[in-house]
Each structure stands twice: as structure tokens, then as C-alpha cells.
Design an enzyme around this catalytic site. Structure first.
Site, PDB file in Angstrom:
ATOM      1  N   CYS A  18      26.194  41.032  94.951  1.00 31.01           N
ATOM      2  CA  CYS A  18      25.843  42.424  95.421  1.00 31.01           C
ATOM      3  C   CYS A  18      24.553  42.539  96.253  1.00 31.01           C
ATOM      4  CB  CYS A  18      25.823  43.733  94.533  1.00 31.01           C
ATOM      5  SG  CYS A  18      25.208  45.209  95.220  1.00 31.01           S
ATOM      6  N   CYS A  20      22.107  45.261  95.683  1.00 28.63           N
ATOM      7  CA  CYS A  20      21.511  45.392  94.385  1.00 28.63           C
ATOM      8  C   CYS A  20      20.535  44.320  94.198  1.00 28.63           C
ATOM      9  CB  CYS A  20      22.641  45.125  93.385  1.00 28.63           C
ATOM     10  SG  CYS A  20      24.189  45.949  93.665  1.00 28.63           S
ATOM     11  N   ASP A  21      20.645  42.880  94.691  1.00 33.05           N
ATOM     12  CA  ASP A  21      19.982  41.861  94.177  1.00 33.05           C
ATOM     13  C   ASP A  21      18.859  41.337  95.415  1.00 33.05           C
ATOM     14  OD1 ASP A  21      20.707  42.050  91.594  1.00 33.05           O
ATOM     15  OD2 ASP A  21      22.599  41.008  91.844  1.00 33.05           O
TER      16      ASP A  21
END
Length: 315
Positions: free
Chosen positions: A140, A143-144
Site C-alpha cells: 500500500c 499507507c506507507d
């Protein structure tokens, strides 16, 4: 009906942000929810070291801490959180039948499905090693990606999602190397053109990952092989992103619920309702677009409110 059959108002299947948020709302509405955690209690976030985009945690929070907090909050209002996973369902009647661990039978008036989706990985031992260590493997970018600001990363994939994530990473990272196994993209032309026109994205066609390199704690590079020439190269990188798709955890519902071609549950637009009255869905089991903890929590809330209104209308 056998005395051994448990009767419920509300059963929640799955324990990620969607499931626990649904449980908080259902419990506060006196629906006395029972939640089964499934095979991965807490969902995908339990494998995430740092969550920095969850509102209300300005310093960030680890995925496991976040899920423990959500579970405690659900239990505080009376949710019965249980180990075990649902192995069979029968949604053919007004009362929904569910079997847990192939043995326990439950009859429930409403069901909230929050079984999520599982990211697909390459399956390389080195990839799984650094994924478990939380040292540089992710599925992701949204997300990261922030953790790799001003660094070099590698992303694997050839579809729209891979192109979208590569483009997102290009805004944060100094260089993004995109590995495509075949001689062409599977993405739409507009998405392919977008990555091709991005100066700091390098595209390597006919190339597959052989090994994720690291120092035992974090990723330091990727060993890749050209499938046509056999040439093996090492690409310096601190992050390795896999964008080859997700599989929704919905197989047990396919005989009763409408699913799309990938297996995501089709909900009535603007609601959490499925094609079966009294069965609702929240989170990644129905979401192939956003796949974020906060959107999952929002749809979990919707599912509980829809279930509450369904029960009220029956009285």
C-alpha cells in the site's frame, strides 16, 4: 430448532476497523453484537508497524495498538468478541444461518460482513521476511509511501493500481523503478502514459523479482532478472512495493451474495446493503478503490446503522 443453536440479533464477521466500528455502534444501539475475529484477528493492520494517517493520533500509532484499542472500545459497550472464523453460511431464509469453525451453528437476524481483503504478494522468502519484519515491504503506497520520502523504491505490477501507486510514490521518492514481467502493461492507456511521462519513474519490462535484498532488518535493494536476456541486476532501494492485486475474503458468501468479477461484494450504492435483506457489508470486502482504515471504519458505521434500521422496521 435445537437448543444448541445460538440466536442473535447481530453477528459481525471480521475484526478490522470496519468490524470493530460496526460493533461499537451496534452495541450502543442495544443490538448485543457478537463479533468473530476470523483467521487474522485485527485484520491487515496488525502487520503494519506505523499508522500515521489515523485521525486523533498526531504522533502516529502502531497497527496492533490501534486494533487493541478498537477491540477494547467495542467490548466496553458490550460487544462479545470471540475467537474463531465463519466457515459456512446459509442466507436463503429470513433468519440467517452461520456456522463457526464448521461446528457451532448460529441463527441471526442481521449479519455485518467485514472480512476484508488480502493483498497478493510474490511469495518470495526474502519478501515475506522483510514484510514480517516491517522493514521495507508493503502492498500500500498510500499507507506507507511517506516513510520513503526522498528515497529510492521499487514497485512490482502492471495494472492500473500499480501505475497509480507508482505515480503516487514518484511525488515522494527521488526514484521509482517499476518492474513489469511481460512486454506490456495491463493498465489503461491513460495510466500507462502517466507513468511513462513521469521523469523519476524508470520502467523495466520483461523483468521479474528474484530476491529482496536487505541487511537483516531493512530492505537495501532488489535483485531482478530480465526474462528475455537472462541478465540479473541489483537495484538499490529502501522500499519494495507489491501492486499485483488484492483478493477479497468473500468465497463463503458467493452462493448468496452478488459479487463482482474479482469477488468484491456488491452493495447498494450509498448504503451497506447487499442483495440479501438483513446482510450488510463494510470495509475492504466491498471496497477495491480506497482500502484505507478510515474508510473501512466509516462503512462499518454505516453497516451498523443500516442493520439497526432494518431491525426497527421489522418490529
Amino acid at each position: 430448532m435445537s437448543d444448541s443453536i445460538e440466536k442473535l440479533k447481530c453477528l459481525i464477521i471480521g475484526s478490522g476497523p470496519a468490524g470493530y466500528t460496526a460493533a461499537i455502534y451496534a452495541a450502543r444501539a442495544n443490538m448485543f453484537p457478537v463479533l468473530y475475529q476470523g483467521q487474522q484477528p485485527g485484520g491487515q493492520l496488525t502487520t503494519t508497524n506505523e499508522v500515521e494517517n489515523w485521525p486523533g493520533n498526531p504522533e502516529g500509532i502502531t497497527g496492533p495498538e490501534m486494533m487493541i484499542g478498537l477491540q477494547k472500545q467495542a467490548e466496553r459497550f458490550g460487544t462479545d468478541v470471540r475467537d474463531g472464523w465463519v466457515t459456512k453460511v446459509d442466507f436463503s431464509g429470513e433468519i440467517h444461518k452461520v456456522w463457526v469453525n464448521d461446528t457451532k451453528e448460529i441463527h441471526t437476524e442481521t449479519v455485518i460482513i467485514s472480512t476484508g481483503a488480502t493483498a497478493k504478494y510474490l511469495g518470495l522468502p526474502s519478501e515475506q521476511k522483510y514484510l514480517l519484519l516491517g522493514g521495507g515491504v508493503s502492498a500500500c503506497a498510500v499507507c506507507d509511501g511517506f516513510f520513503y520520502r526522498n528515497q529510492e523504491v521499487v514497485i512490482v505490477g502492471a495494472g492500473d493500481s500499480a501505475c497509480e501507486e507508482a505515480h503516487y510514490l514518484s511525488k515522494l521518492c527521488t526514484k521509482v523503478t517499476m518492474l513489469v514481467r511481460s512486454d506490456k502493461f495491463r493498465a489503461s492507456r491513460i495510466m500507462e502514459e502517466r507513468v511513462r511521462k513521469t521523469p523519476n519513474i524508470e520502467i523495466l519490462l520483461h523483468t521479474e523479482t528474484e530476491e529482496v535484498l536487505g541487511d537483516g532488518q531493512v530492505v537495501t535493494g532488489v535483485k531482478a532478472k530480465n526474462r528475455t536476456t537472462g541478465e540479473v541486476i541489483e537495484i538499490p532501494a529502501t522500499g519494495f512495493f507489491v501492486a499485483i492485486g488484492h483478493k477479497p475474503n468473500t468465497d463463503i458468501f458467493k452462493d448468496y451474495l452478488n459479487l463482482d468479477e474479482t469477488g468484491y461484494i456488491i452493495n447498494v450504492p450509498g448504503t451497506s446493503k447487499t442483495n440479501v435483506p438483513g446482510v450488510f457489508v463494510g470495509g475492504d470486502a466491498a471496497d477495491h478503490v480506497y482500502r484505507q482504515a478510515i474508510t473501512a471504519a466509516g462503512t462499518g458505521c454505516m453497516a451498523a446503522l443500516d442493520a439497526e434500521r432494518y431491525l426497527a422496521a421489522k418490529q
